[in-house]
Design an enzyme around this catalytic site. Sequence first.
Site, PDB file in Angstrom:
ATOM      1  N   ASP A  24       0.860  -1.172   0.000  1.00 12.17           N
ATOM      2  CA  ASP A  24       0.000   0.000   0.000  1.00 12.17           C
ATOM      3  C   ASP A  24       0.903   1.230   0.000  1.00 12.17           C
ATOM      4  OD1 ASP A  24      -2.552   1.398   0.320  1.00 12.17           O
ATOM      5  OD2 ASP A  24      -1.822   1.859   2.331  1.00 12.17           O
ATOM      6  N   ASP A  26      -0.309   5.102   0.850  1.00  8.37           N
ATOM      7  CA  ASP A  26      -0.603   6.085   1.898  1.00  8.37           C
ATOM      8  C   ASP A  26      -0.422   5.450   3.271  1.00  8.37           C
ATOM      9  OD1 ASP A  26      -1.377   8.208   0.180  1.00  8.37           O
ATOM     10  OD2 ASP A  26      -3.320   7.251  -0.130  1.00  8.37           O
TER      11      ASP A  26
END
Length: 349
Positions: A24, A26
């Site tokens: 991922d 963020d």
Amino acid sequence: MSSSSTLIGLDRAPSAEFDTVLLDLDGVVYIGPEAVPGAPEALDRVRAAGARTAFVTNNASRPPRVVAAHLRELGVHAEDDDVVNSAQAASALFAKRLPAGSPVLVVGGAGLYEALDEAGLKPVGSMDESPVAVVQGFTPDIDWKLLVEGTRAVRAGLPWIATNMDATVPTPYGPAPGNGTMVQAVITATQVQPEVAGKPQPTLFLEAAARYGSQRTIVVGDRLDTDLEGARAADMVGLVVLTGVHRVSDLIAAGAHTRPHLIARDLNGLMDAHNGPQIDGAVVTVGTSRARVEDGAVTVLEAGEDALDLARAGVVAAWEHADASGETPDGQELLKALYAKEGDGPWGR
């Protein structure tokens, strides 16, 4: 390995155990415009160890090429095709269902416009352009008028796909409203639920693993309800890092379908072996740390040498208790012990 609902142990570092690391973005690699401290260097070491790094994000606001360029600016090695986002997943779903060139209303930003174009569909910005479907994804520039267009489309009965339902996005100032918050506004106005393309649905992870020819894949994220739930849905091992939204205080209350298999402070955890839990009745031992649940609270029996092992022991003790009793124990004693042992840290409140 990935079917276990508790933590696992790894004698070798994940960078040696898995051929592909799906990350991922963020809260894991960057927060806002800045890299998470040490993340570029950690990913360089992972790649040097032989694992492929790729990036799978629910953030649909920017095209993959723009995301890859941002990563390179931060010192992260990333080719344009190393990035897979939920805008691509949503566009692929519509491309399978709609004739080529069909107009699709975009309640979102440039990432969705480009993904729809690449999928052979026509992105439009208004109901006046006669769309036959509507897709909604995060953009920091969303405004009331665009939400009204999306509401009109949904109330007219058009098929509606949300790229993701993340309620918040991490910022340097703490969590801020994410796409799920904006989607909820349309749900409230229409009483209609969208189809969801991104995490925690397994589609992004499965498509990324197939794209890269991965045989053994690990997912790394900061959110239990998207990254880690999605990893379990895809039957992949999930590692949570404590640099983003969810912390140890959140892990304590995690349901079985959202639990990570591994816990690390940050991406350096991809280069470390991971001690697994030893469970003896209600007592959980990880490394030299021991914990159990007593009187409805996680109790530290031995703080041990490593604060992260103490966190692991306390979290597993909480899960064992919750699975047996249906009740989530209080974690304040564990958190106090973690702060006392290491000072300020990624533990939560």
